[in-house]
Design an enzyme around this catalytic site. Structure first.
Site, PDB file in Angstrom:
ATOM      1  N   ASP A  33     -12.063 -62.658  10.300  1.00  0.00           N
ATOM      2  CA  ASP A  33     -12.165 -61.349   9.653  1.00  0.00           C
ATOM      3  C   ASP A  33     -12.633 -61.429   8.204  1.00  0.00           C
ATOM      4  OD1 ASP A  33     -11.065 -60.474  12.048  1.00  0.00           O
ATOM      5  OD2 ASP A  33      -9.027 -60.413  11.254  1.00  0.00           O
ATOM      6  N   GLU A 205     -14.113 -51.008  15.130  1.00  0.00           N
ATOM      7  CA  GLU A 205     -13.154 -51.419  14.103  1.00  0.00           C
ATOM      8  C   GLU A 205     -13.853 -52.192  12.988  1.00  0.00           C
ATOM      9  OE1 GLU A 205     -10.339 -53.760  16.267  1.00  0.00           O
ATOM     10  OE2 GLU A 205     -11.860 -55.124  17.029  1.00  0.00           O
TER      11      GLU A 205
END
Length: 420
Positions: A33, A205
């Site tokens: 991430d 997302e």
């Protein structure tokens, strides 16, 4: 005199066309991430750490290749701990931004408190305690600064909490006050479902908003974080929409490639775009290096790929299907002093004198009651009844595995009383 001039021109020419070579992943071993921000000629990058402590490493680079960890956002137990959380819970998808002398880090603590923001004047820390954003319902918050306004954008539930299918999500935004660290006004719906809701896209997302020329762009992931992971792009004339998707989405994915190809890179997505030292655009994203199907002991890692702009739309890894293990760019490499390598083939030695290496990880909190450091004895541990299978704080100190093939050695001794 002519020879001197010729050598001088040759030196200028070679300097102008100095080539840097990237080796993927640029951050090897459990650095998922990624989020990146550019401040002047400096780059700062953060990653998820889930329930490991300290949380959210902060890296610095001058060239997007050579990275040095300069700190951790969450390094004090008083900021937060993750006791009771599973190892894959805790902190999800941090995002780092810079605005008028302040660094901002937004993130989600998935089981405790939800979304929050933290600030620092120096990205190496110390970072503030978290300010919780209770109105922001969802995950993966990211900030966008637009002249005199700021916005927080995030993944959220389906409209009225009534999903049309499994994995139906939305992207939403509030205005954000960078001084009070509070949201204001009405929540705006930016994306419903994904690029094309008629095709039932799942798990949009990791959204980021950025502006280029007169367009506002949302860059987000779709498909979940496994082999169907992808990156999509939408744009609008206004930060609050309406957003129109690129007709050739996704702009990055590996899901359509042969799963039996040699040395695959898979699960690409969760990307953020950044301007490189050469003025060109690059994508920083997560991917994995699987073996024997879909196992990857190195975890989700941080990769880089070039970006090409076509008719106002960015495409990651243009003219290629497979993400490459190496790329080159025409600008100068800038190495960092005293920085251990983070990519390619390398070796390192970790010692325990009077200070722990910033890359070492505990589980859920730092409890110094069961360990000590000294130049003579190094890292001394007291065994505890808790195990790594539980959700407490075991006598555990970990180092990321950064190579798919590697050898690790350690020197240890057991106290006679423990041996009995």
């Amino acid at each position: 005199m002519k020879k001197i001039l010729y050598l001088f021109l040759l030196c200028l020419t070679s300097q102008a066309f100095a080539q840097i070579k990237f080796t993927n992943p640029i951050l090897a071993g459990f650095y998922p991430d990624p989020s990146i921000t550019k401040v002047g000629t400096d780059y700062y990058l953060v990653n998820s750490t889930f329930s490991y402590f300290p949380g959210i490493p902060v890296f610095h680079s001058k060239d997007l290749k050579n990275w040095k960890q300069i700190g951790n956002v969450i390094e004090r137990n008083t900021q937060m701990t993750f006791l009771g959380d599973g190892t894959s819970r805790g902190l999800f998808a941090p995002s780092i931004n810079y605005h008028k002398g302040t660094f901002y880090m937004t993130c989600t603590n998935i089981d405790k408190g939800g979304n929050f923001v933290m600030t620092a004047k120096n990205p190496a820390g110390p970072w503030s305690d978290p300010v919780w954003l209770r109105e922001v319902k969802g995950i993966d918050p990211s900030l966008f600064f637009d002249k005199d306004k700021a916005y927080i954008v995030y993944n959220s539930d389906a409209l009225d909490n009534k999903p049309l299918y499994s994995g139906h999500r939305t992207i939403r935004t509030y205005e954000f006050d960078p001084v009070t660290l509070k949201v204001s006004g009405e929540e705006h719906l930016l994306v419903n479902g994904g690029v094309d809701i008629s095709k039932k896209p799942v798990w949009i997302e990791g959204p980021h908003i950025f502006k280029r020329e007169d367009w506002y762009y949302i860059c987000a992931a779709e498909g979940g974080t496994s082999v169907n992971h992808s990156q999509v792009i939408l744009r609008s004339r206004s930060a609050t929409g309406p957003y129109v998707p690129y007709e050739n989405n996704p702009i990055l994915t590996q899901r359509d490639l042969d799963p039996n190809r040699p040395n695959p890179i898979t699960s690409t997505g969760h990307a953020e775009l950044v301007e490189g030292p050469d003025g060109k655009t690059y994508a920083i994203f997560l991917a994995v290096r699987p073996y024997e199907g879909n196992f990857y002991n190195t975890g989700r890692e941080t990769f880089i790929a070039p970006v090409k702009w076509t008719n106002g739309w960015p495409v990651i890894n243009p003219n290629l299907k497979e993400v490459q293990y190496q790329y080159a760019a025409d600008y100068k490499e800038i190495k960092q002093a005293d920085a251990p390598p983070q990519n390619g083939n390398f070796s390192y030695r970790t010692t325990f004198d009077n200070k722990l290496d910033q890359s070492l990880l505990f589980l859920r909190k730092n409890d110094s009651s069961w360990y000590s450091l000294s130049k003579k004895n190094g890292f001394t541990m007291k065994l505890k009844p808790e195990t790594c299978m539980e959700k407490a704080n075991p006598a555990f100190l970990g180092k990321r595995q950064q190579h798919t093939f590697c050898t690790a050695k350690h020197s240890a001794s057991i106290h006679p009383e423990i041996r009995k």
